[in-house]
Design an enzyme around this catalytic site. Structure first.
Site, mmCIF file in Angstrom:
data_model
loop_
_atom_site.group_PDB
_atom_site.id
_atom_site.type_symbol
_atom_site.label_atom_id
_atom_site.label_comp_id
_atom_site.label_asym_id
_atom_site.label_seq_id
_atom_site.Cartn_x
_atom_site.Cartn_y
_atom_site.Cartn_z
ATOM 1 N N GLU A 180 4.510 8.886 -3.633
ATOM 2 C CA GLU A 180 5.197 8.366 -2.447
ATOM 3 C C GLU A 180 6.175 7.266 -2.829
ATOM 4 O O GLU A 180 6.547 6.424 -2.010
ATOM 5 C CB GLU A 180 4.180 7.882 -1.410
ATOM 6 N N GLU B 96 0.858 -1.195 0.000
ATOM 7 C CA GLU B 96 0.000 0.000 0.000
ATOM 8 C C GLU B 96 0.894 1.244 0.000
ATOM 9 O O GLU B 96 0.869 2.058 0.913
ATOM 10 C CB GLU B 96 -0.968 0.004 1.176
#
Length: 727
Positions: free
Chosen positions: A446, A437
């Site tokens: 990210e 995730e």
């Protein structure tokens, strides 16, 4: 506030005397009084409606409506500004916190109006006072009349609903260019001249007629609307005689209720409707509030709007989980999202089902405090198929303690934990399913691509990655609130703040782009895809450890063209992502697909690329957006740039400003037909008659459409000078 016109203001309109001597004497007396007032402005008791401090609690002051800060006559403008200062000084004396100013009425002198307001906002007196400008939403009417260029307006219980006037010839004098929405144009002038001052807001006047053009009201949702003005004349009677609003007004009002505006009702005691009385209007507004979906969603536990209600339009720097070790409280916030983890569990379950009775090795990369492990463990229990082995990797040494405890207490020691960066950790065997995730609000922000590039070496040849594919999307965004949020941050310098992408839960925003191809028929959709990433990537060149030699394969670029159907101001770019996990399971914060794929998911707010300087976009403009994802050995960063164009006809032959048709049906070759080429006004708002290319193509026979550049931004964040994500 002041009710009477001070002597000297508008003194040139004084009635004439039958006697020349009396006229001269009266004129001299008026001028003397005017000069005395200009030197020492003061009120008499009978000129004001409020005198005591206890009367002003929660009072909204209404500045005198006769003030003409945008009068064509400089003397009237000067005296009007003095009178305004006098009234605001008195309001400050009585601690009035909000005052409503009369609307601008004259487009040609909107800058004069704006200059006066800016001077007042920058004065030291009343630095806490909120200045609200009353802006009508009704369509512009063309007038011929008074010296100031104003129409009389519509009476609304002591307050007239203003009509904005464009003087004939101000836009070329062509009647077919009617329907201009000058109200928003003038507001844009005022707030720009005032530097987007946070003390400046709008009282949106919803007096009839209400604009019916599709999208005409959307732009107001991106503006600082703190008050709504609703005269009784805006209401129509229903079958029983009670006051209600027209459907279009209802829809708009329900939408803006999420901003919690103060509604100012006018002329409610004039008995304009047969039932309900004076209280019927307020009761109806409360009914609309209770049926407002955006507002009720904010008040309903478990919805995204409720979860994000304290984060609305607040810019937050994205997390850097690869560089930083997150706090337990940060993990806890994201773990409150039941939708994301339910989707992950379903994806793992489907992947296990597809493998049947085969022994399966799974690995959760970037386990955090263990919510993904818990869902994977639950999916394994649901399957009851072949033998399974579960590994988990986490680089945060503090979170590892929580994982060890949960492994003992909840998972019966079924998970083998590994501490370290997934790009350097070694597992004892190859795995079948890699679960992570690592997605950000823009998908890759990210560093999910970089992390999974390093972890895909764990996978067998037929191994599965969850997620397997994700895309980034952008749309042009207008929001004066977000522009102010970025501009007035207390940390960092202005350039750095304006070159940093943020995570934001959008509320007071408006997506400027429209569907369809625009005037030239070549523009993309309202929200457009920038790029995508796929895992595992089988075409990588890797070293002996299975790691990529460089990160250049993760650079990306996008060049997108958007159609802008209505004039507006570009303040930044909205960013979204969609991710395919496995099978028919997906995640999305894309505004057009999130309800179908992952409704009420809390984990990701949209991404926001701000602009240092707002870019004005006229109706029917084309906006070219350039976006880059750049990388080096140490970091990843984004750069962005935009430029605007107006479509324009390009005739094959032009003589003295006229177009020569070149179609085969031309009766006589070389004859000159006096067809004037269209002149799209930057102030022209889009209407159905100019939605497609036919409006231009019919004019020149053989003319082709090109475009004229009208604006551009600077290149933001070159070389990652202001913002970057560390590798």
């Amino acid at each position: 506030m002041c009710l009477q016109q001070p002597v000297g203001v508008g003194a040139n309109h004084a009635s004439t005397s039958t006697s020349r001597e009396g006229e001269v004497s009266r004129g001299e007396d008026l001028e003397k009084e005017a000069e005395e007032w200009r030197l020492h402005p003061k009120f008499e008791r009978e000129e004001v409606t409020v005198t005591r401090l206890e009367e002003t609690f929660s009072l909204i002051g209404m500045v005198s409506a006769w003030l003409e800060l945008d009068s064509p006559e400089s003397g009237i403008r000067y005296d009007s500004e003095l009178a305004l200062r006098q009234e605001l000084a008195y309001a400050t004396y009585l601690d009035v916190r909000t005052v409503v100013l009369p609307p601008p009425r004259n487009r040609a002198h909107a800058a004069d109006y704006a200059r006066s307001i800016n001077a007042i906002l920058n004065d030291t007196f009343g630095s806490y006072m909120q200045i609200a400008i009353r802006i009508p939403v009704s369509e512009v009417e063309r007038g011929t009349g008074s010296p100031s260029g104003l129409l009389a307006g519509r009476e609304c219980g002591g307050l007239k609903s203003p009509q904005i006037v464009l003087s004939p010839g101000s836009i070329g004098g062509e009647e077919e260019e009617g329907g201009l929405d000058s109200a928003w144009e003038m507001w844009d002038v005022i707030r720009t001249v005032c530097g987007y001052n946070a003390r400046l807001s709008i009282v949106l006047d919803l007096s009839p007629p209400f604009p019916l053009r599709p999208g005409a009201m959307d732009r107001w949702s991106a503006e600082p609307i703190r008050h709504l003005f609703l005269p009784a004349t805006s209401f129509i009677p229903n079958a029983k005689g009670y006051p209600v609003l027209a459907k279009a007004t209802q829809v708009f009002l329900k939408e803006v209720m999420q901003f919690l505006p103060i509604v100012i009702l006018s002329k409610t005691q004039a008995n304009l409707h047969g039932a309900g009385g004076s209280k019927g209007y307020a009761e109806y507004i409360r009914f609309l509030e209770k049926t407002s979906r955006p507002l009720q969603a904010m008040r309903t536990e478990g919805t995204l709007e409720s979860f994000a209600s304290t984060y609305m339009d607040r810019v937050q720097a994205p997390l850097q989980p690869l560089m930083d070790n997150l706090q337990s409280s940060t993990y806890a916030i994201f773990e409150r999202d039941p939708v994301k983890y339910e989707r992950y569990e379903e994806a793992v379950f489907q992947a296990l089902q597809a493998r049947g009775q085969k022994p399966t090795v799974l690995c959760v990369a970037g386990a955090g405090r263990g919510p993904l492990i818990a869902r994977t463990y639950k999916a394994i229990q649901r399957c009851s198929l072949g033998r399974t082995t579960l590994y988990a990797i986490e680089k945060n040494p503090n979170a590892l303690v929580t994982l060890q405890e949960r492994n003992t207490l909840e998972w019966n020691g079924a998970v083998t934990l590994f501490f370290g960066d997934m790009r350097s950790v070694e597992l004892p065997e190859k795995i079948d399913i890699l679960i992570s995730e690592l997605l950000g609000s823009f998908g890759d922000n990210e560093l999910s691509p970089e992390c999974l590039d390093g972890a895909q070496r764990f996978l067998k040849e037929d191994g599965i990655s969850i997620p397997s594919f994700y895309t980034a999307h952008v749309a042009p965004l207008s929001s004066s609130k977000l522009y102010n949020e970025v501009l007035h941050q207390t940390v960092g310098d202005e350039t750095k703040n304006a070159e940093t992408p943020y995570v934001v839960m959008f509320q007071a925003t408006n997506v400027l782009s429209g569907e369809g191809g625009g005037v030239r028929g070549i523009c993309g959709t309202k929200v457009q895809e920038c790029w995508s990433f796929e895992h595992p990537r089988r075409d990588l060149f890797v070293d002996a450890r299975g790691l990529p030699f460089s990160n250049t394969h993760n650079t990306r670029s996008a060049h997108l063209t958007f159609h802008i159907p209505h004039s507006g101001v570009l303040h930044g770019l909205a960013g979204y992502f969609e991710a395919h996990l496995y099978g028919d399971v997906s995640l999305s914060i894309h505004p057009e697909t999130k309800a179908q794929k992952s409704n009420n998911m809390l984990s990701w707010f949209p991404f926001y690329f701000p602009l240092k300087d707002p870019l004005y976009l006229p109706a029917n403009a084309e906006l070219d957006v350039h976006l880059w994802r750049m990388t080096s050995r140490q970091k990843v960063w984004y750069e962005w740039y935009a430029e605007s164009f107006l479509p324009a006809p390009t005739p094959t032959t032009s003589v003295m400003g006229y177009i020569t048709p070149q179609t085969p049906n031309t009766p006589r070759q070389g004859s000159i037909t006096p067809v004037r080429p269209p002149r799209p006004s930057p102030m022209l708002d889009a209407s159905p008659s100019v939605e497609g290319p036919a409006s231009f193509m019919d004019l020149g026979g053989g003319g082709e459409l090109s475009r004229v550049k009208i604006g551009q931004t600077s290149l933001h964040n070159p070389g990652g000078r202001s913002s970057w994500i560390g590798l």
